[in-house]
Design a protein around this motif. Sequence first.
Motif, PDB file in Angstrom:
ATOM      1  N   SER A  74      18.242  32.923  36.525  1.00 41.31           N
ATOM      2  CA  SER A  74      17.962  33.940  35.505  1.00 41.31           C
ATOM      3  C   SER A  74      17.628  35.285  36.143  1.00 41.31           C
ATOM      4  O   SER A  74      18.105  36.344  35.686  1.00 41.31           O
ATOM      5  CB  SER A  74      16.818  33.476  34.605  1.00 41.31           C
ATOM      6  N   LYS A  75      16.817  35.293  37.206  1.00 42.74           N
ATOM      7  CA  LYS A  75      16.435  36.545  37.853  1.00 42.74           C
ATOM      8  C   LYS A  75      17.616  37.197  38.554  1.00 42.74           C
ATOM      9  O   LYS A  75      17.774  38.425  38.527  1.00 42.74           O
ATOM     10  CB  LYS A  75      15.305  36.297  38.847  1.00 42.74           C
ATOM     11  N   PHE A  76      18.457  36.397  39.191  1.00 44.76           N
ATOM     12  CA  PHE A  76      19.622  36.958  39.878  1.00 44.76           C
ATOM     13  C   PHE A  76      20.613  37.522  38.860  1.00 44.76           C
ATOM     14  O   PHE A  76      21.212  38.580  39.083  1.00 44.76           O
ATOM     15  CB  PHE A  76      20.296  35.880  40.726  1.00 44.76           C
ATOM     16  N   LYS A  77      20.781  36.811  37.777  1.00 41.66           N
ATOM     17  CA  LYS A  77      21.726  37.253  36.746  1.00 41.66           C
ATOM     18  C   LYS A  77      21.270  38.545  36.074  1.00 41.66           C
ATOM     19  O   LYS A  77      22.091  39.327  35.572  1.00 41.66           O
ATOM     20  CB  LYS A  77      21.879  36.148  35.699  1.00 41.66           C
ATOM     21  N   ALA A  78      19.950  38.793  36.077  1.00 38.49           N
ATOM     22  CA  ALA A  78      19.402  39.981  35.430  1.00 38.49           C
ATOM     23  C   ALA A  78      19.389  41.208  36.329  1.00 38.49           C
ATOM     24  O   ALA A  78      18.952  42.289  35.875  1.00 38.49           O
ATOM     25  CB  ALA A  78      17.987  39.688  34.935  1.00 38.49           C
ATOM     26  N   ARG A  79      19.823  41.099  37.567  1.00 30.22           N
ATOM     27  CA  ARG A  79      19.883  42.266  38.432  1.00 30.22           C
ATOM     28  C   ARG A  79      20.832  43.293  37.815  1.00 30.22           C
ATOM     29  O   ARG A  79      21.919  42.930  37.338  1.00 30.22           O
ATOM     30  CB  ARG A  79      20.347  41.891  39.840  1.00 30.22           C
ATOM     31  N   PRO A  80      20.477  44.555  37.826  1.00 26.06           N
ATOM     32  CA  PRO A  80      21.267  45.554  37.078  1.00 26.06           C
ATOM     33  C   PRO A  80      22.746  45.577  37.431  1.00 26.06           C
ATOM     34  O   PRO A  80      23.605  45.519  36.530  1.00 26.06           O
ATOM     35  CB  PRO A  80      20.575  46.881  37.433  1.00 26.06           C
ATOM     36  N   LYS A  81      23.081  45.667  38.694  1.00 25.84           N
ATOM     37  CA  LYS A  81      24.498  45.761  39.092  1.00 25.84           C
ATOM     38  C   LYS A  81      25.234  44.444  38.833  1.00 25.84           C
ATOM     39  O   LYS A  81      26.412  44.454  38.444  1.00 25.84           O
ATOM     40  CB  LYS A  81      24.584  46.148  40.564  1.00 25.84           C
ATOM     41  N   ILE A  82      24.557  43.332  39.060  1.00 24.63           N
ATOM     42  CA  ILE A  82      25.181  42.032  38.803  1.00 24.63           C
ATOM     43  C   ILE A  82      25.401  41.832  37.311  1.00 24.63           C
ATOM     44  O   ILE A  82      26.452  41.330  36.877  1.00 24.63           O
ATOM     45  CB  ILE A  82      24.313  40.901  39.393  1.00 24.63           C
ATOM     46  N   ALA A  83      24.437  42.221  36.503  1.00 22.82           N
ATOM     47  CA  ALA A  83      24.569  42.063  35.052  1.00 22.82           C
ATOM     48  C   ALA A  83      25.732  42.878  34.509  1.00 22.82           C
ATOM     49  O   ALA A  83      26.479  42.426  33.621  1.00 22.82           O
ATOM     50  CB  ALA A  83      23.263  42.462  34.373  1.00 22.82           C
ATOM     51  N   VAL A  84      25.907  44.098  35.039  1.00 21.36           N
ATOM     52  CA  VAL A  84      27.035  44.930  34.601  1.00 21.36           C
ATOM     53  C   VAL A  84      28.363  44.277  34.973  1.00 21.36           C
ATOM     54  O   VAL A  84      29.319  44.263  34.169  1.00 21.36           O
ATOM     55  CB  VAL A  84      26.919  46.342  35.214  1.00 21.36           C
ATOM     56  N   TYR A  85      28.437  43.733  36.169  1.00 26.79           N
ATOM     57  CA  TYR A  85      29.698  43.099  36.599  1.00 26.79           C
ATOM     58  C   TYR A  85      29.995  41.849  35.777  1.00 26.79           C
ATOM     59  O   TYR A  85      31.152  41.618  35.394  1.00 26.79           O
ATOM     60  CB  TYR A  85      29.632  42.747  38.088  1.00 26.79           C
ATOM     61  N   LEU A  86      28.968  41.043  35.508  1.00 25.13           N
ATOM     62  CA  LEU A  86      29.196  39.800  34.776  1.00 25.13           C
ATOM     63  C   LEU A  86      29.710  40.055  33.364  1.00 25.13           C
ATOM     64  O   LEU A  86      30.422  39.215  32.797  1.00 25.13           O
ATOM     65  CB  LEU A  86      27.898  38.978  34.714  1.00 25.13           C
ATOM     66  N   GLU A  87      29.375  41.197  32.793  1.00 29.17           N
ATOM     67  CA  GLU A  87      29.822  41.511  31.438  1.00 29.17           C
ATOM     68  C   GLU A  87      31.069  42.389  31.416  1.00 29.17           C
ATOM     69  O   GLU A  87      31.584  42.697  30.333  1.00 29.17           O
ATOM     70  CB  GLU A  87      28.696  42.216  30.682  1.00 29.17           C
ATOM     71  N   SER A  88      31.554  42.784  32.584  1.00 26.72           N
ATOM     72  CA  SER A  88      32.697  43.701  32.629  1.00 26.72           C
ATOM     73  C   SER A  88      34.013  42.934  32.555  1.00 26.72           C
ATOM     74  O   SER A  88      34.067  41.709  32.719  1.00 26.72           O
ATOM     75  CB  SER A  88      32.648  44.540  33.907  1.00 26.72           C
ATOM     76  N   SER A  89      35.068  43.708  32.339  1.00 28.17           N
ATOM     77  CA  SER A  89      36.411  43.118  32.295  1.00 28.17           C
ATOM     78  C   SER A  89      36.977  42.874  33.686  1.00 28.17           C
ATOM     79  O   SER A  89      38.033  42.247  33.825  1.00 28.17           O
ATOM     80  CB  SER A  89      37.350  44.035  31.511  1.00 28.17           C
ATOM     81  N   ARG A  90      36.306  43.375  34.707  1.00 22.64           N
ATOM     82  CA  ARG A  90      36.780  43.153  36.090  1.00 22.64           C
ATOM     83  C   ARG A  90      36.593  41.706  36.522  1.00 22.64           C
ATOM     84  O   ARG A  90      37.278  41.250  37.448  1.00 22.64           O
ATOM     85  CB  ARG A  90      36.025  44.074  37.060  1.00 22.64           C
ATOM     86  N   ARG A  91      35.672  41.022  35.870  1.00 24.88           N
ATOM     87  CA  ARG A  91      35.412  39.632  36.249  1.00 24.88           C
ATOM     88  C   ARG A  91      36.453  38.713  35.613  1.00 24.88           C
ATOM     89  O   ARG A  91      36.627  38.708  34.380  1.00 24.88           O
ATOM     90  CB  ARG A  91      34.017  39.198  35.816  1.00 24.88           C
ATOM     91  N   PRO A  92      37.134  37.892  36.422  1.00 25.92           N
ATOM     92  CA  PRO A  92      38.110  36.950  35.835  1.00 25.92           C
ATOM     93  C   PRO A  92      37.408  35.896  34.979  1.00 25.92           C
ATOM     94  O   PRO A  92      36.244  35.557  35.196  1.00 25.92           O
ATOM     95  CB  PRO A  92      38.784  36.314  37.060  1.00 25.92           C
ATOM     96  N   ALA A  93      38.127  35.400  34.006  1.00 25.87           N
ATOM     97  CA  ALA A  93      37.577  34.375  33.124  1.00 25.87           C
ATOM     98  C   ALA A  93      37.557  33.024  33.840  1.00 25.87           C
ATOM     99  O   ALA A  93      38.323  32.773  34.777  1.00 25.87           O
ATOM    100  CB  ALA A  93      38.412  34.277  31.853  1.00 25.87           C
ATOM    101  N   PHE A  94      36.665  32.153  33.372  1.00 25.17           N
ATOM    102  CA  PHE A  94      36.572  30.806  33.949  1.00 25.17           C
ATOM    103  C   PHE A  94      37.607  29.922  33.266  1.00 25.17           C
ATOM    104  O   PHE A  94      37.554  29.694  32.049  1.00 25.17           O
ATOM    105  CB  PHE A  94      35.165  30.228  33.743  1.00 25.17           C
ATOM    106  N   ASN A  95      38.535  29.423  34.036  1.00 21.25           N
ATOM    107  CA  ASN A  95      39.589  28.548  33.513  1.00 21.25           C
ATOM    108  C   ASN A  95      39.684  27.314  34.390  1.00 21.25           C
ATOM    109  O   ASN A  95      39.640  27.416  35.625  1.00 21.25           O
ATOM    110  CB  ASN A  95      40.946  29.271  33.496  1.00 21.25           C
ATOM    111  N   LEU A  96      39.835  26.175  33.732  1.00 27.61           N
ATOM    112  CA  LEU A  96      40.021  24.925  34.468  1.00 27.61           C
ATOM    113  C   LEU A  96      41.480  24.790  34.885  1.00 27.61           C
ATOM    114  O   LEU A  96      42.385  25.121  34.098  1.00 27.61           O
ATOM    115  CB  LEU A  96      39.612  23.729  33.606  1.00 27.61           C
ATOM    116  N   PRO A  97      41.754  24.335  36.105  1.00 27.05           N
ATOM    117  CA  PRO A  97      43.155  24.170  36.529  1.00 27.05           C
ATOM    118  C   PRO A  97      43.926  23.206  35.644  1.00 27.05           C
ATOM    119  O   PRO A  97      45.112  23.419  35.370  1.00 27.05           O
ATOM    120  CB  PRO A  97      43.026  23.637  37.961  1.00 27.05           C
ATOM    121  N   TYR A  98      43.263  22.148  35.196  1.00 26.31           N
ATOM    122  CA  TYR A  98      43.890  21.155  34.325  1.00 26.31           C
ATOM    123  C   TYR A  98      42.994  20.943  33.117  1.00 26.31           C
ATOM    124  O   TYR A  98      41.790  20.680  33.276  1.00 26.31           O
ATOM    125  CB  TYR A  98      44.096  19.825  35.057  1.00 26.31           C
TER     126      TYR A  98
END
Length: 406
Positions: free
Chosen positions: A245-269
């Motif tokens: 929770s603390k790492f995810k709340a870091r300002p720069k990390i939080a912006v990246y996690l919500e941005s469109s630059r981050r690829p979506a999580f997809n299962l190979p199968y």
Amino acid sequence: MSDFLQFAVVLAAALAVVYYTGHGPFLLRKTTEIVYGKPGCAPVPAIGNVTLHYFAARGRGEPIRMILEEAKIFYNETGFTKDTWPEAKAKGIEEGLYTFGQVPAITTSSGVQMVQSQAITHYIGRSTGMECNCEDLHFCEAVALAVEDIAQKFGKVVYDPEFTIKSRNDYLKDTASVWLGYLEKIAPCLEAKDKAFFASERLTWVDFLVFNIIDVHIELAQVKIAGVAPINILENHPKLSAFYSKFKARPKIAVYLESSRRPAFNLPYPPKAAIPQQKAAPAPAAAAEQQKKQQQVPKKQAAPPAAAQQQAKKPETPRQNPRRSNHPRRNPRHSNNNSNHLNQSQHNNPRYHNPLRSKRNPQHRLGKLSKLPNRHHHSPSLLPRHLEKNKKNLKSKHANLREYWV
């Protein structure tokens, strides 16, 4: 000159005091921080802009993206696909960029070319002041290798073409929970607020690896599947949950996690739903016939005729007396002819019979009795030893009588 000698003596004494008091690593770390202007055990110069060679997916490139985002380093990506990767792979191997024929790999404006995701993350940490302290370097390497072990186990399940919901649940229950428990033991304590990191009491490259491996397991446990409830894998790991929770709340990390630059999580199968197949109910007529067969009592089979019984009877072999033996040495009283039960090698062996009594011995017919081996007696006479002795006694008695009467 005397001032220089005094300064040298004082400096040598100060270094000796630092060495023997165990503050050598602290002094070395402070010296490198002053020289490079960044903390860490082995800092390196700035790497400049970065090009990330990887697929358009999270995978092993995600920790590299997050540490670049945290360090505010400009980067671009190749975004390989299944169609463009074979040609790019052949070209990269020929140019020496893909040393082991795989990605991720990076090229920088400062001329650095690297492969292997953990090595890249570590080098970026050294370049940006997110390297571990010298006294914590071994611990950071151990944590990084543990994360790699978890990633390999994760990949075996997710990249299986027969991936099912059951295999996912079994993995989360039997494997992932065990390894997350190991990380729980070494995770930062709950009371640590500004220092809730795995090493050196500050943000290092190892924290990005741990956060990423926790994040992919949360995504796997909460994947949206119809009729399947999500699983909270951090329910029994409070320290990991607080770190996440603390790492995810870091300002720069939080912006990246919500941005469109981050690829979506997809299962190979896509997971296959393991629904047990139910047996079809039998037709009414077939069910009635089956029930009728079960109710019928089996009839007793007629006994076969006496002639057939006698014919089927096996001939009984005569029972042998275990005490009676035809072997000449074991029971000579029950042997009819000792010579008939011996083979050619036993005829010439004195352990089985007396060669002097054998009629098949050619030396017996030639009269060469004195040269034959005999364990019973050594005289050329055919008489046994006790008869030979009696014969000598009789001769002596006759000689005495003759002398007496004369």
